[in-house]
Motif scaffolding. Structure first.
Motif, PDB file in Angstrom:
ATOM      1  N   MET A 346      -7.532   2.681 -21.834  1.00  0.00           N
ATOM      2  CA  MET A 346      -6.537   2.479 -21.834  1.00  0.00           C
ATOM      3  C   MET A 346      -5.604   2.289 -20.012  1.00  0.00           C
ATOM      4  SD  MET A 346      -5.351  -0.688 -23.334  1.00  0.00           S
ATOM      5  CE  MET A 346      -3.575  -0.558 -23.549  1.00  0.00           C
ATOM      6  N   MET A 347      -5.212   4.021 -20.192  1.00  0.00           N
ATOM      7  CA  MET A 347      -5.304   4.180 -18.646  1.00  0.00           C
ATOM      8  C   MET A 347      -6.059   3.738 -17.468  1.00  0.00           C
ATOM      9  SD  MET A 347      -3.633   7.945 -19.700  1.00  0.00           S
ATOM     10  CE  MET A 347      -5.311   8.864 -19.932  1.00  0.00           C
ATOM     11  N   LEU A 348      -7.396   3.529 -17.402  1.00  0.00           N
ATOM     12  CA  LEU A 348      -7.873   3.715 -16.459  1.00  0.00           C
ATOM     13  C   LEU A 348      -7.226   1.862 -16.778  1.00  0.00           C
ATOM     14  CD1 LEU A 348     -11.977   4.815 -17.475  1.00  0.00           C
ATOM     15  CD2 LEU A 348     -10.238   4.908 -15.740  1.00  0.00           C
ATOM     16  N   ALA A 349      -7.227   1.410 -17.703  1.00  0.00           N
ATOM     17  CA  ALA A 349      -7.464  -0.190 -17.460  1.00  0.00           C
ATOM     18  C   ALA A 349      -5.758  -0.578 -17.335  1.00  0.00           C
ATOM     19  CB  ALA A 349      -7.049  -0.863 -19.734  1.00  0.00           C
ATOM     20  N   GLN A 350      -4.923   0.464 -16.780  1.00  0.00           N
ATOM     21  CA  GLN A 350      -3.792  -0.404 -16.354  1.00  0.00           C
ATOM     22  C   GLN A 350      -3.973  -0.139 -14.779  1.00  0.00           C
ATOM     23  OE1 GLN A 350      -1.631   2.555 -14.435  1.00  0.00           O
ATOM     24  NE2 GLN A 350       0.355   1.175 -14.905  1.00  0.00           N
ATOM     25  N   SER A 351      -4.493   1.143 -14.659  1.00  0.00           N
ATOM     26  CA  SER A 351      -5.230   0.969 -13.019  1.00  0.00           C
ATOM     27  C   SER A 351      -5.955  -0.415 -12.765  1.00  0.00           C
ATOM     28  CB  SER A 351      -5.966   1.975 -12.749  1.00  0.00           C
ATOM     29  OG  SER A 351      -4.988   3.676 -12.609  1.00  0.00           O
ATOM     30  N   ALA A 352      -7.209  -0.882 -13.783  1.00  0.00           N
ATOM     31  CA  ALA A 352      -7.769  -2.449 -13.634  1.00  0.00           C
ATOM     32  C   ALA A 352      -6.863  -3.560 -13.414  1.00  0.00           C
ATOM     33  CB  ALA A 352      -8.837  -2.006 -14.200  1.00  0.00           C
ATOM     34  N   LEU A 353      -5.678  -3.199 -13.719  1.00  0.00           N
ATOM     35  CA  LEU A 353      -5.463  -4.572 -14.356  1.00  0.00           C
ATOM     36  C   LEU A 353      -3.835  -5.040 -12.811  1.00  0.00           C
ATOM     37  CD1 LEU A 353      -3.584  -6.652 -14.955  1.00  0.00           C
ATOM     38  CD2 LEU A 353      -1.845  -5.362 -16.356  1.00  0.00           C
ATOM     39  N   TRP A 354      -3.705  -3.416 -12.084  1.00  0.00           N
ATOM     40  CA  TRP A 354      -3.189  -3.455 -11.142  1.00  0.00           C
ATOM     41  C   TRP A 354      -3.502  -3.790  -9.514  1.00  0.00           C
ATOM     42  CZ3 TRP A 354       1.400  -5.943 -11.541  1.00  0.00           C
ATOM     43  CH2 TRP A 354       2.602  -5.629 -13.186  1.00  0.00           C
ATOM     44  N   THR A 355      -5.193  -3.230 -10.071  1.00  0.00           N
ATOM     45  CA  THR A 355      -5.655  -3.040  -8.547  1.00  0.00           C
ATOM     46  C   THR A 355      -6.860  -5.061  -8.554  1.00  0.00           C
ATOM     47  OG1 THR A 355      -6.299  -0.911  -8.708  1.00  0.00           O
ATOM     48  CG2 THR A 355      -8.439  -2.196  -7.886  1.00  0.00           C
ATOM     49  N   GLY A 356      -7.131  -5.389  -9.586  1.00  0.00           N
ATOM     50  CA  GLY A 356      -7.524  -6.789  -9.799  1.00  0.00           C
ATOM     51  C   GLY A 356      -6.003  -8.387  -9.389  1.00  0.00           C
ATOM     52  N   LEU A 357      -5.372  -7.299  -9.715  1.00  0.00           N
ATOM     53  CA  LEU A 357      -4.213  -8.286  -9.147  1.00  0.00           C
ATOM     54  C   LEU A 357      -3.692  -8.223  -7.745  1.00  0.00           C
ATOM     55  CD1 LEU A 357      -1.575  -8.561 -12.187  1.00  0.00           C
ATOM     56  CD2 LEU A 357      -2.965  -9.590 -11.707  1.00  0.00           C
ATOM     57  N   LEU A 358      -3.816  -7.389  -6.810  1.00  0.00           N
ATOM     58  CA  LEU A 358      -3.473  -6.482  -5.871  1.00  0.00           C
ATOM     59  C   LEU A 358      -4.142  -6.584  -4.453  1.00  0.00           C
ATOM     60  CD1 LEU A 358      -0.432  -4.519  -6.754  1.00  0.00           C
ATOM     61  CD2 LEU A 358      -0.583  -7.015  -6.560  1.00  0.00           C
ATOM     62  N   TYR A 359      -5.148  -6.168  -5.006  1.00  0.00           N
ATOM     63  CA  TYR A 359      -6.343  -6.157  -3.915  1.00  0.00           C
ATOM     64  C   TYR A 359      -7.230  -6.876  -3.204  1.00  0.00           C
ATOM     65  CZ  TYR A 359      -5.577  -1.050  -2.775  1.00  0.00           C
ATOM     66  OH  TYR A 359      -4.714   0.341  -3.041  1.00  0.00           O
ATOM     67  N   ASP A 360      -6.911  -8.038  -4.141  1.00  0.00           N
ATOM     68  CA  ASP A 360      -7.692  -9.201  -3.700  1.00  0.00           C
ATOM     69  C   ASP A 360      -6.675 -10.175  -3.305  1.00  0.00           C
ATOM     70  OD1 ASP A 360     -10.028 -10.940  -3.497  1.00  0.00           O
ATOM     71  OD2 ASP A 360      -8.995 -12.238  -4.711  1.00  0.00           O
ATOM     72  N   ASP A 361      -7.038 -10.907  -1.695  1.00  0.00           N
ATOM     73  CA  ASP A 361      -5.743 -11.745  -1.387  1.00  0.00           C
ATOM     74  C   ASP A 361      -5.945 -12.534  -2.078  1.00  0.00           C
ATOM     75  OD1 ASP A 361      -5.508 -10.333   0.501  1.00  0.00           O
ATOM     76  OD2 ASP A 361      -7.159 -11.158   2.515  1.00  0.00           O
ATOM     77  N   ALA A 362      -6.508 -13.929  -2.510  1.00  0.00           N
ATOM     78  CA  ALA A 362      -6.657 -15.169  -3.277  1.00  0.00           C
ATOM     79  C   ALA A 362      -5.749 -14.607  -4.258  1.00  0.00           C
ATOM     80  CB  ALA A 362      -7.857 -15.068  -3.453  1.00  0.00           C
ATOM     81  N   THR A 363      -6.183 -13.621  -4.837  1.00  0.00           N
ATOM     82  CA  THR A 363      -5.162 -12.969  -6.170  1.00  0.00           C
ATOM     83  C   THR A 363      -4.179 -13.141  -6.774  1.00  0.00           C
ATOM     84  OG1 THR A 363      -7.963 -12.645  -7.226  1.00  0.00           O
ATOM     85  CG2 THR A 363      -5.994 -12.086  -8.406  1.00  0.00           C
ATOM     86  N   VAL A 364      -4.025 -12.208  -5.259  1.00  0.00           N
ATOM     87  CA  VAL A 364      -2.080 -11.864  -5.139  1.00  0.00           C
ATOM     88  C   VAL A 364      -1.206 -12.838  -5.273  1.00  0.00           C
ATOM     89  CG1 VAL A 364      -2.398 -10.592  -2.414  1.00  0.00           C
ATOM     90  CG2 VAL A 364      -0.632  -9.855  -4.253  1.00  0.00           C
ATOM     91  N   HIS A 365      -2.265 -13.870  -3.927  1.00  0.00           N
ATOM     92  CA  HIS A 365      -1.401 -14.720  -4.017  1.00  0.00           C
ATOM     93  C   HIS A 365      -1.270 -16.002  -5.099  1.00  0.00           C
ATOM     94  CE1 HIS A 365      -0.867 -15.079   0.647  1.00  0.00           C
ATOM     95  NE2 HIS A 365      -2.387 -14.363   0.495  1.00  0.00           N
TER      96      HIS A 365
END
Length: 470
Positions: A346-365
């Motif tokens: 779950m600690m890895l999942a937390q990092s994965a959640l925010w990395t996925g949401l915020l580190y790709d332009d189309a996704t953060v938009h």
């Protein structure tokens, strides 16, 4: 909480100097990294218990406790991996060297043991770092007769049961916390979190990421809830850690409305931070207690007692930044701070959640569009509700679970777009697997612990230590 560092003695002459500290964090995408910090509670193992060291109790600083663990790690690789950090003669942390460079180990007030991971390229690297950390800690713990369990709130201990660590700033905070909230000492002694630190490319990129991540932080609190117990029994909350943050020190915590408004900038954050009460000022390796005085007043020449004739420096402001606790904190990167500590997956999942949401332009938009479907008051309101009701918190015409599912799907898209693969060819989406299960109706960690308490544990919460141990 961060370890002491080098102090920049440059005198602050203008507001722009403080803004420039934050602006210096802007980096090109090629330099964006992932930094994961995670805390865990220590406990005395039953096979090492004595009349002075009760089974499952918090280990002391010394002897045969936290200090010895730090010294054991400091000796790793012949002393070439960690540098000791000393506070008034006490060992209170380690600074990474060689392959650990960029990371550190620090102590929370009640001995919660924290790895502040190095800035890493991928979540695969984060997993490897976490594995190495636990592998290094376990044999030392075996010799000391202690273990560690990452949970959001201590499941059994009273405040009086937990030893205070010999870190200077904690003595100041200990005196000040009861003046500004009812649960600040609980935050210090009885909570553990996991957070991920992420970069931004510009001021506009920072503002967009702040807006998205701050609004959705309560959903993360619900997803990662793992603290349903209080002094040995359920107390009606799924994230007791989340509850604690609703009345710790609201002048420096929570979801400040100015962060969510159009035009949010580095200057907006500095302006907010200037009115956050200070804790301390460092002079000549000594902490001066100035708790309650604002940085703005000091800048204006209204010196707090003990600082007569002094002027604020860049180092003072950098120290002050570490004592503000909004749910998303801005430094030269963004810190996601809304989740309970939990299992390594779950600690890895937390990092994965925010990395996925915020580190790709189309996704953060896309995430920003998702957030703008509701007003800011709605997000602020659920922050107070999710510690008790979790993903069943009312939202729109239903509950938060569909919103969490949409977040996770967006994060999956973002990680897939990154397309960073490990040696076996797996991309980073694999680290979201536990969240997909929860979004589909599976139990959160807190719900699973409660089922165990009412089932196989037969009401004995101490079983949680062995089952949660890392």
């Amino acid at each position: 909480m961060s370890n002491p560092g080098a102090h920049n003695s440059t005198v602050i002459e203008s507001f722009d100097q403080m803004v420039a500290i934050l602006a210096a964090g802007a980096r090109p995408r090629s330099e964006w990294r992932i930094g994961t910090e995670h805390e865990k509670f220590g406990f005395v193992r039953p096979d090492a218990a004595t009349p002075q060291r009760r089974a499952w109790s918090s280990p002391p600083y010394a002897p045969q406790g936290i200090e010895a663990l730090l010294r054991g790690l400091a000796a790793e690789a012949g002393g070439r991996r960690w540098e000791e950090i000393i506070d008034r003669g006490a060992l209170i942390g380690l600074k990474g060297l060689a392959d650990a460079k960029g990371g550190s180990i620090s102590l929370e007030p009640g001995g919660q043991f924290e790895l502040s991971g190095a800035p890493l390229v991928s979540l695969h690297d984060t997993r490897s770092e976490m594995d190495r950390h636990f592998a290094a800690v376990r044999p030392i713990c075996d010799r000391l007769g202690i273990g560690f369990a990452p949970l959001g709130f201590h499941p059994t201990a009273r405040r009086s049961d937990i030893p205070w660590m010999p870190k200077s700033r904690y003595a100041i905070m200990r005196d000040y916390m009861p003046k500004v909230g009812t649960l600040g000492l609980d935050m210090m002694l009885r909570t553990c979190t996991v957070q991920v630190n992420l970069d931004f490319g510009s001021e506009a990129d920072m503002a967009r990421k702040m807006r998205v991540s701050l609004a959705l932080q309560p959903v993360a609190t619900a997803l990662f809830a793992s603290s349903p117990f209080y002094e040995g029994r359920p107390n009606g909350y799924l994230s007791n850690r989340g509850r604690v943050w609703t009345d710790t020190d609201n002048a420096r915590a929570g979801m400040p409305r100015s962060f969510m408004e159009d035009g949010f900038s580095f200057a907006t954050y500095v302006d907010w931070l200037l009115d956050v009460p200070m804790y301390f000022v460092t002079r000549d390796d000594r902490l001066i207690d100035v708790a309650g005085c604002s940085f703005r007043d000091w800048l204006a020449g209204r010196c707090p007692p003990g600082l007569e004739g002094t002027r604020p420096t860049i180092g003072d402001f950098e120290d002050h930044m570490t004592t503000a606790f909004p749910d998303v904190r801005l430094k030269q990167f963004l810190e996601m701070r809304g989740a309970d500590a939990g299992s390594p997956a779950m600690m890895l999942a937390q990092s994965a959640l925010w990395t996925g949401l915020l580190y790709d332009d189309a996704t953060v938009h896309a995430a920003e569009k998702l957030v703008l479907e509701h007003g800011w008051d709605d997000y602020i309101a659920i922050r107070g509700a999710v510690p008790r009701t979790g993903l069943d918190t009312p939202w729109g015409q239903g509950t938060l679970r569909p919103l969490a599912a949409r977040m996770i799907e967006l994060a999956t898209d973002g990680l897939r777009a990154r397309n960073i693969r490990d040696a076996q060819g797996h991309d980073e989406t694999r680290y979201l697997a536990p969240l997909h299960e929860i979004a589909a109706g599976g139990p959160t960690q807190a719900e699973a612990w409660l089922a165990a308490y009412h089932g196989r544990w037969k009401g004995d919460v101490t079983h949680i230590f062995a089952e949660a141990a890392v």
